[in-house]
Design a protein around this motif. Structure first.
Motif, PDB file in Angstrom:
ATOM      1  N   ALA A 185      -2.304  11.622   7.911  1.00  0.00           N
ATOM      2  CA  ALA A 185      -2.535  13.075   8.586  1.00  0.00           C
ATOM      3  C   ALA A 185      -3.730  13.344   8.082  1.00  0.00           C
ATOM      4  O   ALA A 185      -4.427  13.204   6.950  1.00  0.00           O
ATOM      5  CB  ALA A 185      -1.384  13.873   7.934  1.00  0.00           C
ATOM      6  N   GLY A 186      -4.581  13.525   9.337  1.00  0.00           N
ATOM      7  CA  GLY A 186      -5.710  14.337   9.365  1.00  0.00           C
ATOM      8  C   GLY A 186      -6.941  13.386   8.887  1.00  0.00           C
ATOM      9  O   GLY A 186      -8.021  13.500   8.838  1.00  0.00           O
ATOM     10  N   TYR A 187      -6.550  11.999   8.850  1.00  0.00           N
ATOM     11  CA  TYR A 187      -7.720  10.686   8.828  1.00  0.00           C
ATOM     12  C   TYR A 187      -7.336   9.589   9.905  1.00  0.00           C
ATOM     13  O   TYR A 187      -6.958   8.777   9.469  1.00  0.00           O
ATOM     14  CB  TYR A 187      -7.708  10.092   7.416  1.00  0.00           C
ATOM     15  CG  TYR A 187      -8.796   9.414   7.081  1.00  0.00           C
ATOM     16  CD1 TYR A 187     -10.060  10.105   6.640  1.00  0.00           C
ATOM     17  CD2 TYR A 187      -8.960   8.055   7.208  1.00  0.00           C
ATOM     18  CE1 TYR A 187     -11.393   9.569   6.559  1.00  0.00           C
ATOM     19  CE2 TYR A 187      -9.926   7.361   6.864  1.00  0.00           C
ATOM     20  CZ  TYR A 187     -11.379   8.194   6.398  1.00  0.00           C
ATOM     21  OH  TYR A 187     -12.340   7.412   6.128  1.00  0.00           O
ATOM     22  N   PRO A 188      -7.753   9.951  11.045  1.00  0.00           N
ATOM     23  CA  PRO A 188      -7.516   9.276  12.098  1.00  0.00           C
ATOM     24  C   PRO A 188      -8.531   7.996  12.227  1.00  0.00           C
ATOM     25  O   PRO A 188      -9.116   7.482  13.338  1.00  0.00           O
ATOM     26  CB  PRO A 188      -7.780  10.089  13.357  1.00  0.00           C
ATOM     27  CG  PRO A 188      -8.620  10.936  12.975  1.00  0.00           C
ATOM     28  CD  PRO A 188      -8.481  11.212  11.787  1.00  0.00           C
ATOM     29  N   PHE A 189      -8.768   7.184  11.146  1.00  0.00           N
ATOM     30  CA  PHE A 189      -9.876   6.280  11.291  1.00  0.00           C
ATOM     31  C   PHE A 189      -9.183   4.713  10.488  1.00  0.00           C
ATOM     32  O   PHE A 189      -7.940   4.860   9.974  1.00  0.00           O
ATOM     33  CB  PHE A 189     -10.985   6.725  10.328  1.00  0.00           C
ATOM     34  CG  PHE A 189     -11.518   8.142  10.693  1.00  0.00           C
ATOM     35  CD1 PHE A 189     -12.423   8.099  11.854  1.00  0.00           C
ATOM     36  CD2 PHE A 189     -11.306   9.073   9.898  1.00  0.00           C
ATOM     37  CE1 PHE A 189     -12.768   9.523  12.419  1.00  0.00           C
ATOM     38  CE2 PHE A 189     -11.848  10.426  10.155  1.00  0.00           C
ATOM     39  CZ  PHE A 189     -12.399  10.631  11.467  1.00  0.00           C
ATOM     40  N   ALA A 190      -9.777   3.771  11.111  1.00  0.00           N
ATOM     41  CA  ALA A 190      -9.186   2.715  10.557  1.00  0.00           C
ATOM     42  C   ALA A 190     -10.299   1.835   9.457  1.00  0.00           C
ATOM     43  O   ALA A 190     -11.488   1.589   9.843  1.00  0.00           O
ATOM     44  CB  ALA A 190      -9.320   1.537  11.909  1.00  0.00           C
ATOM     45  N   LEU A 191      -9.779   1.699   8.324  1.00  0.00           N
ATOM     46  CA  LEU A 191     -10.772   1.098   7.266  1.00  0.00           C
ATOM     47  C   LEU A 191      -9.934  -0.149   6.484  1.00  0.00           C
ATOM     48  O   LEU A 191      -8.890  -0.215   6.325  1.00  0.00           O
ATOM     49  CB  LEU A 191     -10.939   1.926   6.160  1.00  0.00           C
ATOM     50  CG  LEU A 191     -11.834   3.338   6.484  1.00  0.00           C
ATOM     51  CD1 LEU A 191     -11.967   4.087   5.304  1.00  0.00           C
ATOM     52  CD2 LEU A 191     -13.220   2.960   7.221  1.00  0.00           C
ATOM     53  N   ASP A 192     -10.579  -1.338   6.362  1.00  0.00           N
ATOM     54  CA  ASP A 192     -10.156  -2.193   5.483  1.00  0.00           C
ATOM     55  C   ASP A 192     -10.717  -2.006   4.008  1.00  0.00           C
ATOM     56  O   ASP A 192     -12.089  -1.884   4.034  1.00  0.00           O
ATOM     57  CB  ASP A 192     -10.496  -3.470   5.867  1.00  0.00           C
ATOM     58  CG  ASP A 192      -9.490  -4.031   7.131  1.00  0.00           C
ATOM     59  OD1 ASP A 192      -8.716  -3.323   7.498  1.00  0.00           O
ATOM     60  OD2 ASP A 192     -10.022  -5.111   7.564  1.00  0.00           O
TER      61      ASP A 192
END
Length: 376
Positions: A185-192
């Motif tokens: 929630a609250g972090y709509p980002f994509a990280l590897d």
């Protein structure tokens, strides 16, 4: 006896672990795949035996889309971590960290023992922040206590994707692809996230690397939350921090706005450890800035035991150092001290002056390197 470092898979309760052992048995580290968390780091005190000749690396890699692997050997139940320090015929190992001791502690995350901190270290004020003109709530629907800290990586699932073993060291590469829009929630980002542990004779090095695999710029920073011990309690240990500035905070440990947060340590002698001195009964939960690097470009914070002369040198490339004397831990208060290399200050997501430094653009990577060296 093996000629290179060895890796053994195991379990802590039902949580998968990896144990790394030196060929002469003088170094051992245990990692949990849950959060890529260091559970234990043990080395021998005193002089060591003759160094072995270097051998060619033994490579172990996992391709991005591997074929169906052969059935692995059945993992063995890991012994209680305290038992790993028992002496053998050849060596007596000394525990230098104070990590999670069992599955319950690991899953509870009390104290965030040796947690890898990403995509943010420490706290985000009120669980809210703005990025790129949009507001985000890390605790939607939460009323009352809205404390959130240390990101998601410390509880993310990791897998071992490769390892290189020589007579001198082991290098493990772990990866998590769990940070995706809608997952947190609250972090709509994509990280590897890729974490590399290098375990050698009396040194442990870590590199955490984030790759933005999404389509929008993400706010990102990382750190590490280890607890170290040379004797118990920590009161008689000596600490040296090559920092010139203290980060001033409010009662909630959130830094004051702008330059108000920067307090020269010349004006705060109680927390000035530029000259080594005993911890005594000091209660510390504070962030130190303007770290002075050495000739090799890395900063070293030194924890030492004046009785034995043993030293731990916690090093980092850039960033800040957060110190916590463990006074509120659920177990063994002041038995160890958290010396935390972090890329940025607490509540960095809400500090406009850090917005550019935090921004990780699509397709870009960022690394943070740190570690610890033991000197008996």
């Amino acid at each position: 006896m093996a000629d290179t470092y060895e890796i053994t898979e195991g379990l802590l309760g039902e949580e998968p672990t990896v144990t790394v052992s030196a060929p002469d048995g003088r170094t051992r580290a245990v990692l949990a795949l849950h959060g890529a968390t260091l559970l234990s780091w043990q080395v021998t005190r005193g002089t060591t035996g003759q160094r072995r000749e270097r051998t060619e690396p033994a490579e172990r890699t996992e391709p991005p889309e591997p074929p169906e692997p052969p059935e692995p050997p059945e993992p063995t139940e890991a012994p209680e971590l305290a038992e790993l320090a028992e002496p053998t015929e050849l060596t007596e190992l000394t525990e230098l960290t104070d990590g999670y001791r069992d599955e319950t502690e690991l899953l509870s995350q009390d104290g965030v023992r040796a947690g890898l901190l990403a995509p943010f270290p420490n706290r985000v004020a009120d669980g809210r922040y703005h990025h790129d003109g949009r507001g985000h709530d890390l605790l939607p629907g939460r009323a009352g206590d809205r404390t959130i800290y240390h990101g998601f990586a410390r509880e993310a699932p990791f897998r071992l994707v490769g390892a290189t073993m020589t007579a001198d060291s082991a290098r493990l590469r772990l990866r998590s692809t769990s940070i995706r829009p809608g997952r947190y929630a609250g972090y709509p980002f994509a990280l590897d996230l890729d974490v590399e542990y290098t375990i050698g004779h009396r040194e442990l090095a870590i590199e955490i690397r984030a790759t933005n695999v999404g389509e929008t710029t993400a706010p990102y920073a990382s750190g590490w939350h280890p607890y170290f011990t040379l004797s118990r309690p920590i009161d008689d240990l000596v600490l040296q921090i090559p920092a010139h500035t203290l980060i001033r905070t409010d009662a909630s440990l959130i830094p004051l706005p702008g330059k108000e947060a920067l307090l020269p340590l010349d004006r705060c002698p109680d927390l000035d450890f530029r000259t080594p001195r005993k911890l005594g009964d000091a209660v510390i939960d504070a962030c130190f800035a303007d770290l002075a690097p050495g000739p090799d470009g890395r900063t070293e914070t030194v924890l030492s035991d004046p009785t034995t002369g043993d030293e731990l040198r916690i090093w980092q490339h850039g960033g800040y150092l957060h110190v916590f004397t463990g006074d509120t831990l659920a177990r063994d208060r002041r038995a160890s001290i958290a010396l935390e290399p972090v890329e940025t200050t607490t509540d960095a997501f809400n500090r406009p002056e850090l917005a550019t430094a935090l921004s990780l653009e699509p397709g870009r990577q960022r690394e943070f390197r740190f570690g610890v060296t033991y000197r008996p």
